[in-house]
Design an enzyme around this catalytic site. Structure first.
Site, PDB file in Angstrom:
ATOM      1  N   LYS A  32     -35.261  -7.554 -35.599  1.00 25.94           N
ATOM      2  CA  LYS A  32     -35.043  -8.402 -34.064  1.00 25.94           C
ATOM      3  C   LYS A  32     -35.520  -9.921 -34.381  1.00 25.94           C
ATOM      4  O   LYS A  32     -36.717  -9.990 -35.357  1.00 25.94           O
ATOM      5  CB  LYS A  32     -36.122  -7.257 -33.648  1.00 25.94           C
ATOM      6  CG  LYS A  32     -36.280  -8.256 -31.564  1.00 25.94           C
ATOM      7  CD  LYS A  32     -37.796  -7.560 -30.953  1.00 25.94           C
ATOM      8  CE  LYS A  32     -39.306  -8.061 -31.387  1.00 25.94           C
ATOM      9  NZ  LYS A  32     -39.956  -9.173 -31.391  1.00 25.94           N
ATOM     10  N   ASP A  59     -34.615 -11.676 -29.138  1.00 30.33           N
ATOM     11  CA  ASP A  59     -35.781 -11.875 -28.425  1.00 30.33           C
ATOM     12  C   ASP A  59     -36.808 -12.622 -27.831  1.00 30.33           C
ATOM     13  O   ASP A  59     -37.454 -13.098 -28.363  1.00 30.33           O
ATOM     14  CB  ASP A  59     -36.644 -10.546 -29.191  1.00 30.33           C
ATOM     15  CG  ASP A  59     -38.088  -9.967 -27.816  1.00 30.33           C
ATOM     16  OD1 ASP A  59     -37.669 -10.478 -27.024  1.00 30.33           O
ATOM     17  OD2 ASP A  59     -39.274  -9.986 -28.504  1.00 30.33           O
ATOM     18  N   LYS A  61     -36.437 -13.508 -24.859  1.00 27.33           N
ATOM     19  CA  LYS A  61     -37.256 -13.353 -22.782  1.00 27.33           C
ATOM     20  C   LYS A  61     -36.723 -14.597 -22.207  1.00 27.33           C
ATOM     21  O   LYS A  61     -37.424 -14.971 -21.910  1.00 27.33           O
ATOM     22  CB  LYS A  61     -38.294 -13.095 -22.999  1.00 27.33           C
ATOM     23  CG  LYS A  61     -38.785 -11.988 -23.906  1.00 27.33           C
ATOM     24  CD  LYS A  61     -40.446 -11.971 -23.718  1.00 27.33           C
ATOM     25  CE  LYS A  61     -40.588 -10.361 -24.975  1.00 27.33           C
ATOM     26  NZ  LYS A  61     -40.742 -10.793 -26.042  1.00 27.33           N
ATOM     27  N   LEU A  62     -35.635 -14.987 -21.683  1.00 31.72           N
ATOM     28  CA  LEU A  62     -35.297 -15.643 -20.590  1.00 31.72           C
ATOM     29  C   LEU A  62     -36.050 -15.896 -19.453  1.00 31.72           C
ATOM     30  O   LEU A  62     -35.707 -14.797 -19.221  1.00 31.72           O
ATOM     31  CB  LEU A  62     -33.492 -16.202 -20.779  1.00 31.72           C
ATOM     32  CG  LEU A  62     -33.547 -16.959 -21.978  1.00 31.72           C
ATOM     33  CD1 LEU A  62     -33.176 -16.340 -23.626  1.00 31.72           C
ATOM     34  CD2 LEU A  62     -31.805 -17.964 -21.709  1.00 31.72           C
ATOM     35  N   HIS A  63     -36.388 -16.677 -18.806  1.00 31.98           N
ATOM     36  CA  HIS A  63     -37.325 -16.298 -17.573  1.00 31.98           C
ATOM     37  C   HIS A  63     -36.906 -18.082 -16.934  1.00 31.98           C
ATOM     38  O   HIS A  63     -37.539 -18.958 -17.089  1.00 31.98           O
ATOM     39  CB  HIS A  63     -38.398 -16.055 -17.822  1.00 31.98           C
ATOM     40  CG  HIS A  63     -39.384 -16.260 -16.465  1.00 31.98           C
ATOM     41  ND1 HIS A  63     -39.773 -15.906 -15.689  1.00 31.98           N
ATOM     42  CD2 HIS A  63     -38.251 -16.008 -14.648  1.00 31.98           C
ATOM     43  CE1 HIS A  63     -40.215 -15.313 -14.762  1.00 31.98           C
ATOM     44  NE2 HIS A  63     -39.322 -16.194 -13.894  1.00 31.98           N
ATOM     45  N   ASP A  64     -35.659 -18.738 -15.956  1.00 33.56           N
ATOM     46  CA  ASP A  64     -35.625 -20.017 -15.634  1.00 33.56           C
ATOM     47  C   ASP A  64     -34.658 -19.618 -14.328  1.00 33.56           C
ATOM     48  O   ASP A  64     -34.532 -18.323 -13.582  1.00 33.56           O
ATOM     49  CB  ASP A  64     -34.940 -20.786 -16.541  1.00 33.56           C
ATOM     50  CG  ASP A  64     -35.565 -22.362 -16.157  1.00 33.56           C
ATOM     51  OD1 ASP A  64     -35.593 -22.360 -15.367  1.00 33.56           O
ATOM     52  OD2 ASP A  64     -35.486 -22.973 -17.195  1.00 33.56           O
ATOM     53  N   ILE A  65     -34.251 -20.960 -14.070  1.00 32.27           N
ATOM     54  CA  ILE A  65     -33.292 -20.435 -12.749  1.00 32.27           C
ATOM     55  C   ILE A  65     -32.536 -20.142 -13.021  1.00 32.27           C
ATOM     56  O   ILE A  65     -31.545 -19.966 -13.660  1.00 32.27           O
ATOM     57  CB  ILE A  65     -33.193 -22.415 -11.974  1.00 32.27           C
ATOM     58  CG1 ILE A  65     -33.143 -23.159 -12.432  1.00 32.27           C
ATOM     59  CG2 ILE A  65     -34.198 -22.672 -11.143  1.00 32.27           C
ATOM     60  CD1 ILE A  65     -32.014 -24.685 -12.286  1.00 32.27           C
ATOM     61  N   ASN A  67     -28.194 -20.993 -12.645  1.00 29.05           N
ATOM     62  CA  ASN A  67     -27.403 -21.747 -13.350  1.00 29.05           C
ATOM     63  C   ASN A  67     -28.059 -21.843 -14.920  1.00 29.05           C
ATOM     64  O   ASN A  67     -27.370 -22.060 -15.677  1.00 29.05           O
ATOM     65  CB  ASN A  67     -27.888 -23.038 -12.792  1.00 29.05           C
ATOM     66  CG  ASN A  67     -26.753 -23.677 -12.986  1.00 29.05           C
ATOM     67  OD1 ASN A  67     -25.554 -22.849 -13.438  1.00 29.05           O
ATOM     68  ND2 ASN A  67     -27.011 -24.790 -13.006  1.00 29.05           N
ATOM     69  N   THR A  68     -29.581 -22.910 -14.968  1.00 34.07           N
ATOM     70  CA  THR A  68     -30.345 -22.578 -16.005  1.00 34.07           C
ATOM     71  C   THR A  68     -30.213 -21.470 -17.463  1.00 34.07           C
ATOM     72  O   THR A  68     -29.567 -21.790 -18.502  1.00 34.07           O
ATOM     73  CB  THR A  68     -31.500 -23.156 -16.345  1.00 34.07           C
ATOM     74  OG1 THR A  68     -31.026 -24.227 -15.738  1.00 34.07           O
ATOM     75  CG2 THR A  68     -31.881 -23.192 -18.290  1.00 34.07           C
ATOM     76  N   THR A 119     -45.937  -5.189 -22.466  1.00 35.51           N
ATOM     77  CA  THR A 119     -47.513  -5.202 -22.373  1.00 35.51           C
ATOM     78  C   THR A 119     -48.846  -5.512 -22.435  1.00 35.51           C
ATOM     79  O   THR A 119     -49.814  -4.765 -22.408  1.00 35.51           O
ATOM     80  CB  THR A 119     -47.476  -4.690 -23.233  1.00 35.51           C
ATOM     81  OG1 THR A 119     -46.702  -4.342 -24.160  1.00 35.51           O
ATOM     82  CG2 THR A 119     -45.908  -2.658 -23.516  1.00 35.51           C
ATOM     83  N   GLN A 190     -51.811  -2.928 -31.141  1.00 35.97           N
ATOM     84  CA  GLN A 190     -51.510  -2.010 -30.316  1.00 35.97           C
ATOM     85  C   GLN A 190     -52.154  -1.304 -29.412  1.00 35.97           C
ATOM     86  O   GLN A 190     -52.755  -0.606 -30.041  1.00 35.97           O
ATOM     87  CB  GLN A 190     -50.399  -1.783 -31.075  1.00 35.97           C
ATOM     88  CG  GLN A 190     -49.382  -2.905 -31.151  1.00 35.97           C
ATOM     89  CD  GLN A 190     -47.873  -2.908 -30.390  1.00 35.97           C
ATOM     90  OE1 GLN A 190     -48.699  -3.024 -28.553  1.00 35.97           O
ATOM     91  NE2 GLN A 190     -46.825  -3.925 -30.225  1.00 35.97           N
ATOM     92  N   GLY A 210     -42.534  -3.742 -36.168  1.00 36.45           N
ATOM     93  CA  GLY A 210     -42.936  -4.402 -36.880  1.00 36.45           C
ATOM     94  C   GLY A 210     -43.942  -3.830 -37.862  1.00 36.45           C
ATOM     95  O   GLY A 210     -43.405  -3.484 -38.549  1.00 36.45           O
ATOM     96  N   ARG A 211     -45.026  -4.130 -38.194  1.00 40.20           N
ATOM     97  CA  ARG A 211     -46.093  -4.373 -38.760  1.00 40.20           C
ATOM     98  C   ARG A 211     -45.963  -2.874 -39.929  1.00 40.20           C
ATOM     99  O   ARG A 211     -45.972  -2.547 -41.188  1.00 40.20           O
ATOM    100  CB  ARG A 211     -47.341  -4.376 -38.348  1.00 40.20           C
ATOM    101  CG  ARG A 211     -47.504  -6.122 -38.340  1.00 40.20           C
ATOM    102  CD  ARG A 211     -48.291  -7.127 -37.498  1.00 40.20           C
ATOM    103  NE  ARG A 211     -48.544  -6.422 -36.751  1.00 40.20           N
ATOM    104  CZ  ARG A 211     -49.097  -6.397 -35.067  1.00 40.20           C
ATOM    105  NH1 ARG A 211     -50.194  -6.693 -35.237  1.00 40.20           N
ATOM    106  NH2 ARG A 211     -48.791  -6.188 -34.416  1.00 40.20           N
TER     107      ARG A 211
HETATM  108  O1  C5P Z   1     -45.354  -5.421 -35.582  1.00 35.72           O
HETATM  109  P1  C5P Z   1     -45.705  -4.357 -34.129  1.00 35.72           P
HETATM  110  O2  C5P Z   1     -44.495  -3.097 -34.107  1.00 35.72           O
HETATM  111  O3  C5P Z   1     -46.646  -4.316 -33.078  1.00 35.72           O
HETATM  112  O4  C5P Z   1     -44.286  -5.205 -33.750  1.00 35.72           O
HETATM  113  C1  C5P Z   1     -43.953  -5.419 -32.395  1.00 35.72           C
HETATM  114  C2  C5P Z   1     -43.052  -6.196 -31.788  1.00 35.72           C
HETATM  115  O5  C5P Z   1     -42.499  -6.194 -31.139  1.00 35.72           O
HETATM  116  C3  C5P Z   1     -43.502  -7.330 -31.646  1.00 35.72           C
HETATM  117  O6  C5P Z   1     -42.012  -8.645 -32.672  1.00 35.72           O
HETATM  118  C4  C5P Z   1     -43.782  -7.768 -30.678  1.00 35.72           C
HETATM  119  O7  C5P Z   1     -43.942  -9.343 -29.983  1.00 35.72           O
HETATM  120  C5  C5P Z   1     -43.169  -6.813 -29.809  1.00 35.72           C
HETATM  121  N1  C5P Z   1     -43.318  -6.277 -28.340  1.00 35.72           N
HETATM  122  C6  C5P Z   1     -44.580  -5.849 -27.840  1.00 35.72           C
HETATM  123  N2  C5P Z   1     -44.202  -5.198 -27.731  1.00 35.72           N
HETATM  124  C7  C5P Z   1     -44.162  -5.851 -25.653  1.00 35.72           C
HETATM  125  C8  C5P Z   1     -42.434  -6.578 -25.594  1.00 35.72           C
HETATM  126  C9  C5P Z   1     -42.869  -6.855 -27.013  1.00 35.72           C
HETATM  127  O8  C5P Z   1     -44.840  -5.210 -29.107  1.00 35.72           O
HETATM  128  N3  C5P Z   1     -44.515  -5.168 -25.098  1.00 35.72           N
END
Ligand code: C5P
Length: 232
Positions: A32, A59, A61-65, A67-68, A119, A190, A210-211
């Site tokens: 991602k 990732d 996350k587009l959010h606009d009108i 057409n854009t 979240t 988280q 991620g981490r």
């Molecule tokens: O490092 P970690 O496992 O917490 O990474 C989770 C990934 O998912 C990050 O890129 C974070 O921005 C993304 N994400 C999230 N919660 C969301 C949407 C995206 O943790 N609701």
């Protein structure tokens, strides 16, 4: 629908990302790319990672009108990513426009999913600041239904919400879920987390990790553990 683990490559530079990906010799994980990396390196980072043979979830996350969003998605469709997303809050019309823009002339397109409620948004803030007079769960289900009505493939949500989304939108409607931690791992910032194994049981199609992988002493071993627990 193939279940898979997507590694969140939340690095700030192309070099850090390539150093990380170079550790993987035997597999090509689905990755991602988020706003930080994309805004710092531009579309070339996507082309480079594609060239290395990885699938990419872009990732942004587009959010606009509508057409854009449609025109921007048309640009993104040329990058050949495998998955991308929009905010469901942009309305059904905007999501339909996104899908139209993303669909190439030959009818193919990347997977398109919607963010329901982030979240990080609490029910209290959603009600008091956004004046959305419903429970957060009802909002998530309604936004997921809107995404389905617009023709999208699924939503990003917490693994703890995936079952609720599947119950309301059907088994085929995809759930892509971050917030995953190993049972013996550190949750960090988280709050609502589940293990890869639990995410599998609840019905997630893709977990975004991620981490627990990127910050592990041995990222390849951590990735393999995730795959073993989630894909099995
Ligand atoms: O490092 P970690 O496992 O917490 O990474 C989770 C990934 O998912 C990050 O890129 C974070 O921005 C993304 N994400 C999230 N919660 C969301 C949407 C995206 O943790 N609701």
């Amino acid at each position: 629908m193939g279940k898979d683990v997507i590694i969140a490559c939340d690095f700030s530079s192309a070099q850090d990302t390539f150093d990380f990906l170079d550790k993987f010799k035997d597999e090509k994980p689905f990755v991602k790319i988020g706003m930080e990396l994309y805004y710092s390196e531009g579309p070339s980072i996507v082309r480079e990672i594609k060239k290395r043979g990885h699938k990419i979830f872009l990732d942004l996350k587009l959010h606009d009108i509508p057409n854009t969003v449609k025109k921007s998605m048309k640009v993104l469709s040329k990058l050949n990513v495998d998955m991308t997303n929009v905010h469901a809050a942009g309305t059904v019309e905007m999501m339909k426009a996104a899908l139209e823009g993303l669909t190439r002339e030959d009818g193919t397109r990347p997977i398109l999913i919607a963010v329901t409620q982030l979240t990080s948004t609490s029910e209290e803030r959603m009600q008091n600041e956004l004046l959305i007079n419903a429970s957060i769960n009802d909002t998530i289900v309604k936004y997921a239904k809107n995404a389905k009505e617009a023709g999208l493939d699924g939503v990003v949500c917490s693994p703890l919400e995936a079952g609720m989304v599947k119950d309301n939108c059907g088994k085929e409607f995809m759930t892509v879920t971050p917030g995953v931690r190993f049972a013996d791992g550190d949750a960090g910032d988280q709050v609502r987390v589940t293990t890869p194994e639990t995410a599998k049981k609840i019905g997630s199609d893709y977990i975004v990790v991620g981490r627990p992988i990127t910050a592990a002493d041995d990222p390849v071993a951590a990735y393999r553990r995730c795959v073993a627990e989630f894909v099995g």
